[in-house]
Design an enzyme around this catalytic site. Structure first.
Site, PDB file in Angstrom:
ATOM      1  N   GLY A  13     -24.262   3.120 -43.710  1.00 50.95           N
ATOM      2  CA  GLY A  13     -25.171   3.913 -42.873  1.00 50.95           C
ATOM      3  C   GLY A  13     -24.368   5.460 -43.056  1.00 50.95           C
ATOM      4  O   GLY A  13     -24.161   6.133 -41.919  1.00 50.95           O
ATOM      5  N   ARG A  16     -26.755   9.620 -42.813  1.00 46.79           N
ATOM      6  CA  ARG A  16     -27.018  10.776 -41.620  1.00 46.79           C
ATOM      7  C   ARG A  16     -25.729  10.527 -40.538  1.00 46.79           C
ATOM      8  O   ARG A  16     -24.948   9.668 -40.619  1.00 46.79           O
ATOM      9  CB  ARG A  16     -28.132  10.405 -40.885  1.00 46.79           C
ATOM     10  CG  ARG A  16     -29.522  10.451 -41.846  1.00 46.79           C
ATOM     11  CD  ARG A  16     -30.727  10.487 -41.098  1.00 46.79           C
ATOM     12  NE  ARG A  16     -31.185   8.920 -40.907  1.00 46.79           N
ATOM     13  CZ  ARG A  16     -31.262   8.161 -39.868  1.00 46.79           C
ATOM     14  NH1 ARG A  16     -31.098   8.849 -38.772  1.00 46.79           N
ATOM     15  NH2 ARG A  16     -31.602   6.868 -39.809  1.00 46.79           N
ATOM     16  N   ASN A  91     -20.410   1.282 -39.992  1.00 45.07           N
ATOM     17  CA  ASN A  91     -20.947   2.248 -39.184  1.00 45.07           C
ATOM     18  C   ASN A  91     -22.457   2.210 -38.803  1.00 45.07           C
ATOM     19  O   ASN A  91     -23.036   2.611 -37.712  1.00 45.07           O
ATOM     20  CB  ASN A  91     -20.624   3.860 -39.725  1.00 45.07           C
ATOM     21  CG  ASN A  91     -21.588   4.833 -39.065  1.00 45.07           C
ATOM     22  OD1 ASN A  91     -21.297   5.212 -38.050  1.00 45.07           O
ATOM     23  ND2 ASN A  91     -22.457   5.383 -39.676  1.00 45.07           N
ATOM     24  N   TYR A 156     -28.425  -3.511 -27.527  1.00 50.12           N
ATOM     25  CA  TYR A 156     -27.377  -2.615 -28.033  1.00 50.12           C
ATOM     26  C   TYR A 156     -25.993  -2.926 -27.733  1.00 50.12           C
ATOM     27  O   TYR A 156     -25.055  -3.006 -28.157  1.00 50.12           O
ATOM     28  CB  TYR A 156     -27.996  -1.199 -27.612  1.00 50.12           C
ATOM     29  CG  TYR A 156     -27.108  -0.228 -28.561  1.00 50.12           C
ATOM     30  CD1 TYR A 156     -27.513   0.267 -29.696  1.00 50.12           C
ATOM     31  CD2 TYR A 156     -26.279   0.543 -27.752  1.00 50.12           C
ATOM     32  CE1 TYR A 156     -26.300   1.290 -30.490  1.00 50.12           C
ATOM     33  CE2 TYR A 156     -25.182   1.614 -28.312  1.00 50.12           C
ATOM     34  CZ  TYR A 156     -25.472   1.749 -29.524  1.00 50.12           C
ATOM     35  OH  TYR A 156     -24.745   2.838 -30.237  1.00 50.12           O
ATOM     36  N   ALA A 158     -24.900  -5.652 -26.047  1.00 51.75           N
ATOM     37  CA  ALA A 158     -24.464  -6.733 -26.385  1.00 51.75           C
ATOM     38  C   ALA A 158     -23.794  -6.751 -27.812  1.00 51.75           C
ATOM     39  O   ALA A 158     -22.638  -7.573 -27.986  1.00 51.75           O
ATOM     40  CB  ALA A 158     -25.533  -7.891 -26.276  1.00 51.75           C
ATOM     41  N   LYS A 160     -22.628  -4.208 -29.342  1.00 53.73           N
ATOM     42  CA  LYS A 160     -21.497  -3.220 -29.357  1.00 53.73           C
ATOM     43  C   LYS A 160     -20.208  -4.219 -28.810  1.00 53.73           C
ATOM     44  O   LYS A 160     -19.062  -3.773 -29.084  1.00 53.73           O
ATOM     45  CB  LYS A 160     -21.658  -1.922 -28.881  1.00 53.73           C
ATOM     46  CG  LYS A 160     -22.861  -1.032 -29.489  1.00 53.73           C
ATOM     47  CD  LYS A 160     -22.180  -0.836 -30.939  1.00 53.73           C
ATOM     48  CE  LYS A 160     -23.287   0.009 -31.682  1.00 53.73           C
ATOM     49  NZ  LYS A 160     -22.909   0.180 -33.394  1.00 53.73           N
ATOM     50  N   ILE A 189     -23.237  11.352 -28.777  1.00 56.20           N
ATOM     51  CA  ILE A 189     -22.808  12.197 -30.082  1.00 56.20           C
ATOM     52  C   ILE A 189     -24.163  12.695 -30.437  1.00 56.20           C
ATOM     53  O   ILE A 189     -25.180  12.086 -30.627  1.00 56.20           O
ATOM     54  CB  ILE A 189     -22.013  11.264 -31.168  1.00 56.20           C
ATOM     55  CG1 ILE A 189     -20.799  10.439 -30.481  1.00 56.20           C
ATOM     56  CG2 ILE A 189     -21.764  12.226 -32.283  1.00 56.20           C
ATOM     57  CD1 ILE A 189     -19.525  11.249 -29.869  1.00 56.20           C
TER      58      ILE A 189
HETATM   59  P1  NAP Z   1     -27.927   7.816 -36.851  1.00 58.74           P
HETATM   60  O1  NAP Z   1     -27.973   9.195 -37.028  1.00 58.74           O
HETATM   61  O2  NAP Z   1     -29.393   7.031 -36.453  1.00 58.74           O
HETATM   62  O3  NAP Z   1     -27.785   7.298 -38.407  1.00 58.74           O
HETATM   63  C1  NAP Z   1     -27.671   5.837 -38.763  1.00 58.74           C
HETATM   64  C2  NAP Z   1     -27.293   5.535 -39.960  1.00 58.74           C
HETATM   65  O4  NAP Z   1     -27.246   4.099 -40.298  1.00 58.74           O
HETATM   66  C3  NAP Z   1     -28.507   5.999 -41.087  1.00 58.74           C
HETATM   67  O5  NAP Z   1     -27.451   6.417 -42.224  1.00 58.74           O
HETATM   68  C4  NAP Z   1     -29.085   4.746 -41.380  1.00 58.74           C
HETATM   69  O6  NAP Z   1     -29.738   5.045 -42.842  1.00 58.74           O
HETATM   70  C5  NAP Z   1     -28.111   3.695 -41.432  1.00 58.74           C
HETATM   71  N1  NAP Z   1     -28.567   2.315 -41.106  1.00 58.74           N
HETATM   72  C6  NAP Z   1     -29.471   1.994 -40.033  1.00 58.74           C
HETATM   73  N2  NAP Z   1     -29.562   0.545 -40.227  1.00 58.74           N
HETATM   74  C7  NAP Z   1     -28.943   0.346 -41.504  1.00 58.74           C
HETATM   75  C8  NAP Z   1     -28.931  -0.991 -42.030  1.00 58.74           C
HETATM   76  N3  NAP Z   1     -29.431  -2.137 -41.615  1.00 58.74           N
HETATM   77  N4  NAP Z   1     -28.180  -0.989 -43.318  1.00 58.74           N
HETATM   78  C9  NAP Z   1     -27.494   0.244 -43.809  1.00 58.74           C
HETATM   79  N5  NAP Z   1     -27.722   1.344 -43.091  1.00 58.74           N
HETATM   80  C10 NAP Z   1     -28.145   1.447 -41.873  1.00 58.74           C
HETATM   81  O7  NAP Z   1     -26.686   7.103 -36.229  1.00 58.74           O
HETATM   82  P2  NAP Z   1     -25.624   7.504 -35.705  1.00 58.74           P
HETATM   83  O8  NAP Z   1     -25.664   8.279 -34.131  1.00 58.74           O
HETATM   84  O9  NAP Z   1     -24.846   8.301 -36.680  1.00 58.74           O
HETATM   85  O10 NAP Z   1     -24.867   6.262 -35.307  1.00 58.74           O
HETATM   86  C11 NAP Z   1     -24.032   5.749 -36.251  1.00 58.74           C
HETATM   87  C12 NAP Z   1     -23.112   4.571 -35.515  1.00 58.74           C
HETATM   88  O11 NAP Z   1     -22.556   5.082 -34.294  1.00 58.74           O
HETATM   89  C13 NAP Z   1     -24.192   3.541 -35.132  1.00 58.74           C
HETATM   90  O12 NAP Z   1     -23.548   2.249 -35.128  1.00 58.74           O
HETATM   91  C14 NAP Z   1     -24.228   3.822 -33.691  1.00 58.74           C
HETATM   92  O13 NAP Z   1     -24.613   2.640 -32.863  1.00 58.74           O
HETATM   93  C15 NAP Z   1     -22.864   4.180 -33.417  1.00 58.74           C
HETATM   94  N6  NAP Z   1     -22.960   5.013 -32.088  1.00 58.74           N
HETATM   95  C16 NAP Z   1     -23.492   6.197 -32.173  1.00 58.74           C
HETATM   96  C17 NAP Z   1     -23.559   7.068 -30.995  1.00 58.74           C
HETATM   97  C18 NAP Z   1     -24.297   8.253 -30.527  1.00 58.74           C
HETATM   98  O14 NAP Z   1     -24.204   8.968 -29.581  1.00 58.74           O
HETATM   99  N7  NAP Z   1     -24.864   8.765 -31.842  1.00 58.74           N
HETATM  100  C19 NAP Z   1     -22.891   6.789 -29.717  1.00 58.74           C
HETATM  101  C20 NAP Z   1     -22.128   5.529 -29.722  1.00 58.74           C
HETATM  102  C21 NAP Z   1     -22.155   4.704 -30.848  1.00 58.74           C
HETATM  103  P3  NAP Z   1     -31.082   5.560 -43.057  1.00 58.74           P
HETATM  104  O15 NAP Z   1     -30.808   7.145 -42.833  1.00 58.74           O
HETATM  105  O16 NAP Z   1     -31.628   5.165 -44.493  1.00 58.74           O
HETATM  106  O17 NAP Z   1     -32.127   5.172 -41.863  1.00 58.74           O
END
Ligand code: NAP
Length: 248
Positions: A13, A16, A91, A156, A158, A160, A189
């Site tokens: 991931g 982005r 990630n 989500y 569960a 995490k 974030i």
């Molecule tokens: P995001 O901006 O939505 O980006 C998600 C990334 O994951 C994208 O690169 C997406 O690819 C990729 N992705 C999604 N499903 C995938 C799969 N099955 N196989 C491979 N790649 C996949 O998310 P983010 O906010 O940066 O979050 C990143 C991680 O941090 C996640 O695990 C999220 O749960 C965790 N997190 C985020 C927050 C927050 O507040 N943002 C808080 C706690 C935890 P595409 O671009 O091709 O769709």
């Protein structure tokens, strides 16, 4: 000397948000970067070019982290192209929020597959070179929601929480091989995933956060850099929150 000079990092991931910030931070510290995505072809190409221009080897792979066979193929390809894997940042993640009474089995399965099965899939593959090399760092992206829970996010949360149990278990399995496994638990974030929270004003969320702001992807990447580098050589089996004191 840069902190990750010559190391090979796999970041799922990476196209982005937090994953992209980690890829850029690791490359700036000298790591070669293999990253994955599922749909963002143009963003992945642009990131690949940006990373290459930083003087490291870089490649984006379109690969679904939730698919076991795809993870096996991916790691074989990276081994051929990069020679080894020193760091794996699990990630990739999604959310499909709904109250339990409305949550469909498909929504539940999609989230568990992308967020939790993915961690098994990738970890199972990357530990092969890491155990052989007697070194490695696996970093799993959990969430403070996995520790606190959140109404409307049972799937989500569960997934995490499952990541935390998995992290602590394999840290114990792999410690004797000098393979370290840790989790990061971000709070809110600023990424596409949380963009919708700003509808109607972000201020109401700030009341729940002692530091009164969302975090930046780069602030999560800083912690990932610590866990990836030798700065954390005796840190394993831990969960580090990056949440502005929301979870204490
Ligand atoms: P995001 O901006 O939505 O980006 C998600 C990334 O994951 C994208 O690169 C997406 O690819 C990729 N992705 C999604 N499903 C995938 C799969 N099955 N196989 C491979 N790649 C996949 O998310 P983010 O906010 O940066 O979050 C990143 C991680 O941090 C996640 O695990 C999220 O749960 C965790 N997190 C985020 C927050 C927050 O507040 N943002 C808080 C706690 C935890 P595409 O671009 O091709 O769709």
């Amino acid at each position: 000397m840069k902190l990750l000079e010559g190391k090979v990092a796999l970041i799922t991931g990476g196209s982005r948000g937090i994953g992209e910030a980690i890829a850029l931070k690791f490359a700036a510290e000298g790591a070669h970067i293999a990253f994955t995505y599922v749909s963002s072809d143009e963003r992945a190409k642009a990131l690949e070019e940006k990373l290459s221009a930083m003087g490291v080897q870089a490649k984006g792979y379109k690969s679904d982290a939730g698919d076991y066979a795809a993870a096996e193929t991916l790691v074989n390809e990276i081994m051929t192209q990069f020679g080894t894997i020193d760091i794996c940042v699990n990630n990739a993640g999604i959310s499909k929020d709904n109250l339990l009474m409305r949550m469909t089995p498909e929504q539940w399965d999609d989230v568990l597959q992308a967020n939790l099965k993915s961690i098994y899939n990738l970890s199972k593959q990357v530990i092969k070179p890491m155990m052989k090399n007697r070194k490695g760092s696996i970093i799993n992206m959990s969430s403070i929601v996995g520790m606190k829970g959140n109404a409307g996010q049972s799937s989500y949360a569960a997934s995490k929480a499952g990541i935390i149990g998995f992290t602590k278990s394999i840290a114990q399995e792999l410690g004797s091989r000098n393979v370290r496994v840790n989790a990061i638990a971000p709070g809110f974030i600023e990424t596409d995933m949380t963009h919708y929270l700003k509808d109607g004003g972000a201020e109401k969320w700030f009341e729940k956060i002692p530091m009164a702001r969302f975090g930046k992807p780069g602030e999560v990447a800083d912690v990932a850099l610590f866990l990836a580098s030798d700065m954390s050589s005796y840190v394993s089996g831990q969960v580090i929150s990056v949440c502005g004191a929301m979870n204490t």
